[in-house]
Design an enzyme around this catalytic site. Structure first.
Site, PDB file in Angstrom:
ATOM      1  N   LYS A  32       1.223  65.856  88.262  1.00  0.00           N
ATOM      2  CA  LYS A  32       0.817  64.403  88.565  1.00  0.00           C
ATOM      3  C   LYS A  32      -0.769  64.429  89.206  1.00  0.00           C
ATOM      4  O   LYS A  32      -1.459  63.688  88.604  1.00  0.00           O
ATOM      5  CB  LYS A  32       1.643  63.884  89.764  1.00  0.00           C
ATOM      6  CG  LYS A  32       1.581  64.380  91.089  1.00  0.00           C
ATOM      7  CD  LYS A  32       2.317  63.393  91.951  1.00  0.00           C
ATOM      8  CE  LYS A  32       2.150  63.815  93.604  1.00  0.00           C
ATOM      9  NZ  LYS A  32       0.684  63.524  93.849  1.00  0.00           N
ATOM     10  N   THR A  33      -1.247  65.429  89.920  1.00  0.00           N
ATOM     11  CA  THR A  33      -2.682  65.434  90.364  1.00  0.00           C
ATOM     12  C   THR A  33      -3.427  65.691  89.154  1.00  0.00           C
ATOM     13  O   THR A  33      -4.501  65.143  88.803  1.00  0.00           O
ATOM     14  CB  THR A  33      -2.713  66.538  91.263  1.00  0.00           C
ATOM     15  OG1 THR A  33      -2.015  65.956  92.442  1.00  0.00           O
ATOM     16  CG2 THR A  33      -4.205  66.435  91.854  1.00  0.00           C
ATOM     17  N   ASP A 224      -1.544  57.061  94.202  1.00  0.00           N
ATOM     18  CA  ASP A 224      -0.585  58.279  94.335  1.00  0.00           C
ATOM     19  C   ASP A 224       0.260  58.301  95.108  1.00  0.00           C
ATOM     20  O   ASP A 224       0.140  57.468  96.202  1.00  0.00           O
ATOM     21  CB  ASP A 224      -1.625  59.445  94.694  1.00  0.00           C
ATOM     22  CG  ASP A 224      -0.985  60.741  94.415  1.00  0.00           C
ATOM     23  OD1 ASP A 224       0.081  60.678  93.481  1.00  0.00           O
ATOM     24  OD2 ASP A 224      -1.422  61.766  95.039  1.00  0.00           O
ATOM     25  N   GLU A 225       1.576  58.825  94.941  1.00  0.00           N
ATOM     26  CA  GLU A 225       2.683  58.943  95.885  1.00  0.00           C
ATOM     27  C   GLU A 225       2.990  57.428  96.144  1.00  0.00           C
ATOM     28  O   GLU A 225       3.394  57.067  97.277  1.00  0.00           O
ATOM     29  CB  GLU A 225       2.342  59.534  97.135  1.00  0.00           C
ATOM     30  CG  GLU A 225       1.996  61.088  97.180  1.00  0.00           C
ATOM     31  CD  GLU A 225       2.914  62.036  96.528  1.00  0.00           C
ATOM     32  OE1 GLU A 225       4.012  61.561  96.298  1.00  0.00           O
ATOM     33  OE2 GLU A 225       2.581  63.055  96.604  1.00  0.00           O
ATOM     34  N   ARG A 584      10.538  72.986  96.483  1.00  0.00           N
ATOM     35  CA  ARG A 584       9.143  73.683  96.942  1.00  0.00           C
ATOM     36  C   ARG A 584       9.030  75.122  96.437  1.00  0.00           C
ATOM     37  O   ARG A 584       8.054  75.825  96.464  1.00  0.00           O
ATOM     38  CB  ARG A 584       9.154  73.807  98.396  1.00  0.00           C
ATOM     39  CG  ARG A 584       9.296  72.524  99.173  1.00  0.00           C
ATOM     40  CD  ARG A 584       8.093  71.647  98.752  1.00  0.00           C
ATOM     41  NE  ARG A 584       8.663  70.557  97.665  1.00  0.00           N
ATOM     42  CZ  ARG A 584       7.759  69.924  96.845  1.00  0.00           C
ATOM     43  NH1 ARG A 584       6.749  70.123  96.885  1.00  0.00           N
ATOM     44  NH2 ARG A 584       8.606  69.151  96.043  1.00  0.00           N
TER      45      ARG A 584
END
Length: 640
Positions: A32-33, A224-225, A584
């Site tokens: 996404k970044t 974002d987020e 993670r």
């Protein structure tokens, strides 16, 4: 075009959708970044002025990474980025501070307002509880602070709250505290962190000229987020996107912060707010193995409040999860030690191993086992740089010199370093009462320091201002006389190094920027890069991080999911937290649970977590290491 290279089809589609509203549903590890940064660079490449672009996220670390990536992309396109302003890329709170510094005067907030950190807020609320002569067991500072925090996030000002709770005695008292708290903030020309979002929303609500200014200021908005936004952040985003060009990125499956006001429904509401919005799913995961993603998908599909998607791994199948049942928390910790030794022997660096847990209290037994077995580790907790006393003392001088109404900072620095101004003298001085000759002499010396500091702020660079302050205020002398230990002095010297980043700004803007960044940084978790140390942290703190191997401890009912999570909505958030913990990991996962666990001195017997039953049996390998022996030797545990 280099900007479009290395993107998959869905990412490329999101990057090139430059007009209107865009909802990017980005699964864990889906890039996404990368998508946001390439989109910003693409807009600039297509002729949008860089300073017309706004990108908002939740941490300074994320914002810094975004800036760096955009800069690199533009350099690769050989665009002359040094000759024009860059996009505004920062946190919500940095954005709020920027808006208030520039237009806050329209609602009574001066340009040089102070930002109170949590210690300042806690002190202020404790003072008010004492002044109101309230029962501290009923009106605890934590409860009052939590209530005010929640109300501000919900855009509930003190005036509105007072009107809506005129009958309930407890709420009326809380309303009086809230009103007094805001009045005290106003008196010292200060704001708390929640005000950095609430006040800009109030500003937009009340001023048509401000709305028009920012509609023109930024033509393309990125958030974002988005699943982590609260009501105030949601409202601020809507005001900024009044021209209709907004792209939001997020994942409801990773919404784990409702306890601090986040409302994942904002993400689900986006298509209702903007019926013509384009929706793009990013489902290709570049982080985890196929097995890990199949486990994560099998768990999260049990949630009802979500946007349907399925993560697909771009890596190999991977190994089954290891699921270990132990007798108690000591044996669980011993298993974790042995598993880490196995991972290390398999070639995984210790710095790429994380042990996650639901509550901080779980770390005690694990830390004891690590110390006994000489396993180096770092616990993601402790005092952050800008929260260390010596740093807050130096910053206190800068804050008071800029804002003479900041009585909180004034009280902090009057006798720091010690200069013989006692508590009685301090109260007399602050209360503007008559001082004795010696008291006047000591106060005059303090005021002389502040006068010189204010003069320096108008002419010197940020680092030079602090260097001079350390000498003039007595910090340097305290170190030479061994009243300030070496570690604290090293921290203060590091602050001077930090200040050099702002030396190019005109005085006193550099100091103002330093203070703003320092205040915003206190809200974040510091994660240092130390490859030789295993990382211990809560599942919440692990959001945004990734490791080769992850061990999730305490997979028991009452612990994960937590006993305080009872409603369907709360249980769904616990499941999302487990999903975040699982995703993670890049390669390996181990889950541990204990048949019995000592909590607050009492032994509890817990069932396995309901989440474990949601994991397909063919994706996990079970290890039962219960001994039924209270006198077991930790060293006797053999896993392989």
């Amino acid at each position: 075009m280099a900007i479009l290279e290395g993107l998959n089809e869905r990412q490329k589609e999101a990057v090139m959708a430059t007009r209107g509203q865009l909802l990017i549903v980005a699964g864990a590890g889906s890039g996404k970044t990368k998508t946001i940064t390439h989109r910003i660079a693409y807009l600039i490449n297509q002729g949008v002025r860089p300073d017309k672009i706004l990108a908002v996220t939740f941490t300074n670390k994320a914002a810094g990474e975004m800036k760096e990536r955009v800069y690199k992309l533009l350099k690769e396109e050989q665009m002359h980025i040094d000759e024009r302003p860059m996009p505004f890329i920062g946190t919500f709170h940095a954005l709020g501070a920027f808006i208030l510094r520039n237009h806050g005067s329209e609602i009574g907030i001066p340009k040089r307002f102070s930002i109170l950190d949590e210690e300042d807020v806690r002190s202020l609320i404790k003072d008010l509880i004492r002044e109101f002569e309230l029962d501290p067991d009923v009106f605890t500072h934590a409860r009052v602070r939590g209530s005010i925090h929640h109300l501000k996030n919900e855009l509930m000002t003190a005036d509105i709250f007072a009107r809506e709770h005129e009958q309930n005695p407890y709420q009326m008292t809380l309303s009086n505290l809230y009103t007094a708290y805001d009045m005290r903030l106003s008196k010292i020309k200060g704001v708390d962190f929640d005000d950095l979002i609430l006040k800009p929303v109030m500003l937009f609500e009340s001023s048509e000229s401000v709305r028009a200014f920012y509609k023109e200021r930024w033509s393309h908005i990125h958030v974002d987020e988005y699943q982590d936004t609260n009501r105030a952040q949601y409202a601020l985003s809507r005001y900024l996107a009044s021209h209709g060009n907004i792209a939001v990125v997020g994942d409801v499956d990773q919404a784990i912060y409702s306890w601090r006001g986040a409302d994942s429904r904002n993400m689900l509401q986006f298509e209702l707010d903007w019926p013509e919005a384009k929706v793009i799913l990013l489902e290709d995961n570049y982080r985890s193995t196929k097995t890990i993603l199949e486990v994560a998908n099998a768990v999260i599909v049990n949630n009802k409040e979500r946007k349907e998607k399925t993560l697909r791994s771009t890596k190999g199948d991977g190994e089954p999860l290891t699921m270990a049942v132990l007798e108690n928390e000591k044996q669980e910790a011993a298993f974790i030690v042995e598993y880490i030794k196995f991972l290390s022997e398999s070639g995984i660096p210790r710095g790429e191993i994380a042990v996650l847990f639901r509550t901080n209290a779980q770390s005690r037994a694990i830390e004891e086992a690590f110390l006994k077995n000489k396993i180096p580790y770092r616990l993601i907790a402790g005092v952050k740089f800008y929260e260390r006393k010596e740093i807050k003392d130096v910053l206190g001088y800068l804050k008071y010199a800029l804002n003479e109404n900041d009585i909180i900072s004034q009280k902090r620095i009057l006798n720091t370093p010690a200069r013989g101004i006692g508590k009685v003298s301090m109260l007399k001085y602050l209360g503007k009462k008559e001082l004795g000759p010696k008291e006047k002499e000591k106060i005059a010396a303090f005021e002389s320091i502040i006068t010189k500091l204010r003069t320096n702020m108008q002419t010197k660079s940020s680092s030079e201002v602090i260097k001079a302050l350390l000498k003039d205020a007595g910090f340097e002398k305290s170190h030479k006389e061994n009243k300030l230990d070496e570690d604290k002095w090293e921290n203060i010297k590091e602050l001077v190094s930090v200040a050099t980043k702002f030396d190019e700004q005109s005085p006193p803007e550099g100091i103002e920027t330093l203070l703003t960044e320092a205040a915003l940084a206190t809200q974040e978790t510091e994660v240092e890069d130390k490859n030789s140390q295993v990382v211990l942290l809560t599942a919440h703190a692990a959001k945004g991080l990734e490791f080769d191997a992850v061990i999730i401890a305490g997979m028991e009912e009452g612990l994960f999911p937590h006993s305080l999570s009872q409603t369907p909505s709360e249980l769904e958030e616990e499941r999302r937290l487990f999903y975040v913990a699982l995703t993670r990991a890049r390669e390996k996962i181990a889950l541990t649970l204990a048949e019995r666990r000592t909590v607050f001195g009492e032994v509890s017997f817990n069932d396995p977590s309901r989440f474990l039953s949601e994991i397909p049996k063919d994706l996990a390998t079970g290890v039962d290491l219960t001994t039924r022996n209270d006198d077991y030797e930790e060293d006797s545990i053999s896993i392989w």
